[in-house]
Motif scaffolding. Structure first.
Motif, PDB file in Angstrom:
ATOM      1  N   THR A 164       6.508   5.880  10.875  1.00 39.46           N
ATOM      2  CA  THR A 164       6.789   7.162  11.523  1.00 39.46           C
ATOM      3  C   THR A 164       8.107   7.731  11.015  1.00 39.46           C
ATOM      4  OG1 THR A 164       5.528   6.576  13.491  1.00 39.46           O
ATOM      5  CG2 THR A 164       7.190   8.298  13.742  1.00 39.46           C
ATOM      6  N   ASN A 165       9.124   6.893  10.895  1.00 40.63           N
ATOM      7  CA  ASN A 165      10.406   7.358  10.350  1.00 40.63           C
ATOM      8  C   ASN A 165      10.238   7.876   8.933  1.00 40.63           C
ATOM      9  OD1 ASN A 165      11.742   6.721  12.689  1.00 40.63           O
ATOM     10  ND2 ASN A 165      12.758   4.903  11.872  1.00 40.63           N
ATOM     11  N   ALA A 166       9.464   7.170   8.104  1.00 43.55           N
ATOM     12  CA  ALA A 166       9.256   7.601   6.717  1.00 43.55           C
ATOM     13  C   ALA A 166       8.559   8.950   6.650  1.00 43.55           C
ATOM     14  CB  ALA A 166       8.459   6.547   5.946  1.00 43.55           C
ATOM     15  N   VAL A 167       7.687   9.223   7.607  1.00 41.22           N
ATOM     16  CA  VAL A 167       6.969  10.504   7.635  1.00 41.22           C
ATOM     17  C   VAL A 167       7.853  11.614   8.211  1.00 41.22           C
ATOM     18  CG1 VAL A 167       5.032  11.739   8.703  1.00 41.22           C
ATOM     19  CG2 VAL A 167       4.680   9.449   7.739  1.00 41.22           C
ATOM     20  N   VAL A 184       0.859  -1.171   0.000  1.00 39.86           N
ATOM     21  CA  VAL A 184       0.000   0.000   0.000  1.00 39.86           C
ATOM     22  C   VAL A 184       0.901   1.229   0.000  1.00 39.86           C
ATOM     23  CG1 VAL A 184      -0.209   0.118   2.539  1.00 39.86           C
ATOM     24  CG2 VAL A 184      -1.997   1.119   1.098  1.00 39.86           C
ATOM     25  N   THR A 185       0.503   2.242  -0.761  1.00 43.10           N
ATOM     26  CA  THR A 185       1.222   3.508  -0.790  1.00 43.10           C
ATOM     27  C   THR A 185       0.349   4.557  -0.120  1.00 43.10           C
ATOM     28  OG1 THR A 185       2.420   2.901  -2.793  1.00 43.10           O
ATOM     29  CG2 THR A 185       2.291   5.254  -2.279  1.00 43.10           C
ATOM     30  N   LEU A 186       0.968   5.296   0.793  1.00 46.13           N
ATOM     31  CA  LEU A 186       0.246   6.265   1.606  1.00 46.13           C
ATOM     32  C   LEU A 186       0.950   7.615   1.562  1.00 46.13           C
ATOM     33  CD1 LEU A 186      -0.189   3.869   4.648  1.00 46.13           C
ATOM     34  CD2 LEU A 186      -2.015   4.609   3.118  1.00 46.13           C
ATOM     35  N   PRO A 187       0.220   8.699   1.825  1.00 45.26           N
ATOM     36  CA  PRO A 187       0.868  10.010   1.886  1.00 45.26           C
ATOM     37  C   PRO A 187       1.797  10.102   3.100  1.00 45.26           C
ATOM     38  CG  PRO A 187      -1.522  10.208   2.141  1.00 45.26           C
ATOM     39  CD  PRO A 187      -1.210   8.758   2.000  1.00 45.26           C
ATOM     40  N   SER A 188       2.871  10.855   2.959  1.00 40.50           N
ATOM     41  CA  SER A 188       3.789  11.066   4.082  1.00 40.50           C
ATOM     42  C   SER A 188       3.165  12.067   5.051  1.00 40.50           C
ATOM     43  CB  SER A 188       5.146  11.572   3.594  1.00 40.50           C
ATOM     44  OG  SER A 188       5.812  10.551   2.910  1.00 40.50           O
ATOM     45  N   VAL A 231       9.484  -0.722   4.202  1.00 41.12           N
ATOM     46  CA  VAL A 231       8.895   0.606   4.071  1.00 41.12           C
ATOM     47  C   VAL A 231       9.837   1.405   3.176  1.00 41.12           C
ATOM     48  CG1 VAL A 231       8.184   2.710   5.258  1.00 41.12           C
ATOM     49  CG2 VAL A 231       7.681   0.475   6.277  1.00 41.12           C
ATOM     50  N   THR A 232       9.283   1.854   2.048  1.00 41.77           N
ATOM     51  CA  THR A 232      10.058   2.541   1.019  1.00 41.77           C
ATOM     52  C   THR A 232       9.651   4.003   0.969  1.00 41.77           C
ATOM     53  OG1 THR A 232      10.127   0.508  -0.278  1.00 41.77           O
ATOM     54  CG2 THR A 232      10.611   2.557  -1.453  1.00 41.77           C
ATOM     55  N   ASP A 233      10.663   4.876   0.917  1.00 42.98           N
ATOM     56  CA  ASP A 233      10.410   6.288   0.677  1.00 42.98           C
ATOM     57  C   ASP A 233      11.409   6.780  -0.363  1.00 42.98           C
ATOM     58  OD1 ASP A 233      12.816   7.530   2.004  1.00 42.98           O
ATOM     59  OD2 ASP A 233      11.922   6.667   3.806  1.00 42.98           O
ATOM     60  N   SER A 234      11.230   7.992  -0.842  1.00 45.20           N
ATOM     61  CA  SER A 234      12.092   8.489  -1.913  1.00 45.20           C
ATOM     62  C   SER A 234      13.227   9.377  -1.416  1.00 45.20           C
ATOM     63  CB  SER A 234      11.262   9.232  -2.967  1.00 45.20           C
ATOM     64  OG  SER A 234      10.528  10.277  -2.375  1.00 45.20           O
ATOM     65  N   HIS A 235      13.421   9.454  -0.108  1.00 44.53           N
ATOM     66  CA  HIS A 235      14.531  10.229   0.445  1.00 44.53           C
ATOM     67  C   HIS A 235      15.803   9.392   0.378  1.00 44.53           C
ATOM     68  CE1 HIS A 235      17.045  12.473   3.233  1.00 44.53           C
ATOM     69  NE2 HIS A 235      16.208  13.480   3.091  1.00 44.53           N
ATOM     70  N   ASP A 286       1.373  -8.190  17.427  1.00 45.23           N
ATOM     71  CA  ASP A 286       1.635  -6.952  18.172  1.00 45.23           C
ATOM     72  C   ASP A 286       3.016  -6.411  17.850  1.00 45.23           C
ATOM     73  OD1 ASP A 286      -0.834  -6.973  19.449  1.00 45.23           O
ATOM     74  OD2 ASP A 286      -0.059  -7.976  21.245  1.00 45.23           O
ATOM     75  N   THR A 287       4.002  -7.290  17.827  1.00 46.26           N
ATOM     76  CA  THR A 287       5.375  -6.884  17.534  1.00 46.26           C
ATOM     77  C   THR A 287       5.476  -6.310  16.126  1.00 46.26           C
ATOM     78  OG1 THR A 287       6.255  -8.543  19.047  1.00 46.26           O
ATOM     79  CG2 THR A 287       7.760  -7.706  17.357  1.00 46.26           C
ATOM     80  N   ILE A 288       4.853  -6.970  15.169  1.00 45.28           N
ATOM     81  CA  ILE A 288       4.894  -6.500  13.787  1.00 45.28           C
ATOM     82  C   ILE A 288       4.213  -5.146  13.661  1.00 45.28           C
ATOM     83  CG2 ILE A 288       4.046  -6.961  11.439  1.00 45.28           C
ATOM     84  CD1 ILE A 288       4.551  -9.990  12.151  1.00 45.28           C
ATOM     85  N   ARG A 289       3.081  -4.963  14.337  1.00 41.26           N
ATOM     86  CA  ARG A 289       2.396  -3.663  14.296  1.00 41.26           C
ATOM     87  C   ARG A 289       3.291  -2.553  14.860  1.00 41.26           C
ATOM     88  NH1 ARG A 289      -2.327  -6.903  15.238  1.00 41.26           N
ATOM     89  NH2 ARG A 289      -2.012  -6.788  17.490  1.00 41.26           N
ATOM     90  N   LEU A 290       4.010  -2.844  15.930  1.00 38.04           N
ATOM     91  CA  LEU A 290       4.914  -1.850  16.504  1.00 38.04           C
ATOM     92  C   LEU A 290       6.052  -1.523  15.538  1.00 38.04           C
ATOM     93  CD1 LEU A 290       5.830   0.002  18.747  1.00 38.04           C
ATOM     94  CD2 LEU A 290       6.815  -1.981  19.910  1.00 38.04           C
ATOM     95  N   ILE A 291       6.619  -2.541  14.919  1.00 36.63           N
ATOM     96  CA  ILE A 291       7.695  -2.324  13.941  1.00 36.63           C
ATOM     97  C   ILE A 291       7.185  -1.457  12.784  1.00 36.63           C
ATOM     98  CG2 ILE A 291       9.076  -3.483  12.160  1.00 36.63           C
ATOM     99  CD1 ILE A 291       9.463  -5.792  14.212  1.00 36.63           C
ATOM    100  N   VAL A 292       6.015  -1.787  12.259  1.00 34.71           N
ATOM    101  CA  VAL A 292       5.447  -1.010  11.147  1.00 34.71           C
ATOM    102  C   VAL A 292       5.194   0.430  11.582  1.00 34.71           C
ATOM    103  CG1 VAL A 292       3.417  -0.753   9.655  1.00 34.71           C
ATOM    104  CG2 VAL A 292       4.512  -2.983   9.922  1.00 34.71           C
ATOM    105  N   SER A 293       4.697   0.623  12.789  1.00 29.31           N
ATOM    106  CA  SER A 293       4.468   1.984  13.290  1.00 29.31           C
ATOM    107  C   SER A 293       5.764   2.785  13.318  1.00 29.31           C
ATOM    108  CB  SER A 293       3.870   1.954  14.700  1.00 29.31           C
ATOM    109  OG  SER A 293       2.549   1.514  14.669  1.00 29.31           O
ATOM    110  N   GLU A 294       6.824   2.169  13.813  1.00 28.81           N
ATOM    111  CA  GLU A 294       8.115   2.855  13.889  1.00 28.81           C
ATOM    112  C   GLU A 294       8.665   3.159  12.497  1.00 28.81           C
ATOM    113  OE1 GLU A 294       9.784   4.108  16.458  1.00 28.81           O
ATOM    114  OE2 GLU A 294       8.309   3.438  17.919  1.00 28.81           O
ATOM    115  N   LEU A 295       8.593   2.185  11.595  1.00 27.11           N
ATOM    116  CA  LEU A 295       9.101   2.399  10.237  1.00 27.11           C
ATOM    117  C   LEU A 295       8.296   3.472   9.504  1.00 27.11           C
ATOM    118  CD1 LEU A 295       9.863  -1.254   9.077  1.00 27.11           C
ATOM    119  CD2 LEU A 295      11.516   0.520   9.719  1.00 27.11           C
TER     120      LEU A 295
END
Length: 150
Positions: free
Chosen positions: A53-56, A9-13, A82-86, A42-51
């Motif tokens: 958040t970093n992308a944003v 899924v691609t989401l706005p930053s 988690v992919t970003d263009s920076h 739960d662990t995966i959700r936390l990892i995704v949240s952190e990744l």
């Protein structure tokens, strides 16, 4: 169920995209056989949240979107990217005791290692990067008993 599955899924930053990324990943993992109430979920959700958040927060407006990708090789490994263009790779920042942020990558590495996984970063062809987490996958295939770890 297929031995290899992918979803993204691609989401706005934007900060509002962090919970959307977490919900998306949770839904996909449930479809792939990992119950939402599992400790690994739960662990995966936390990892995704952190990744996410970093992308944003750390792309400094140079990445208008970020993409969360999941790859599952059944009975072997789950990869979350988690992919970003920076172009700048994440780095561990010195975190003072009273500091509220700067510990995300430390948390992500620790959580991945605790689950028997690892973190890696790879460049994209467009000049950005993907931060990957690879975790062992032992959720059951239909008809097999469930591993209590997942």
């Amino acid at each position: 169920m297929a031995d290899h599955q992918e979803a993204s899924v691609t989401l706005p930053s934007d900060p509002a995209s962090v919970p959307a990324a977490r919900k998306y990943v949770s839904r996909v993992l449930m479809e792939w056989g990992l119950p939402a109430e599992a400790e690994a979920a739960d662990t995966i959700r936390l990892i995704v949240s952190e990744l996410a958040t970093n992308a944003v927060q750390h792309t400094l407006g140079q990445s208008p979107t970020f993409t969360v990708g999941l790859e599952l090789d059944r009975d072997e490994q789950l990869r979350i990217g988690v992919t970003d263009s920076h172009p700048r790779y994440p780095k561990r920042l010195p975190a003072a005791v009273q500091q509220d942020n700067g510990r995300g990558m430390v948390i992500i590495r620790w959580l991945a290692a605790e689950c028997g996984g690892r973190l890696s970063v790879s460049p994209t062809e467009e000049g950005g990067k993907t931060v990957w987490i690879a975790l062992p996958w032992t959720a059951p295939v239909e008809g097999r008993p469930r591993d209590p770890a997942l």
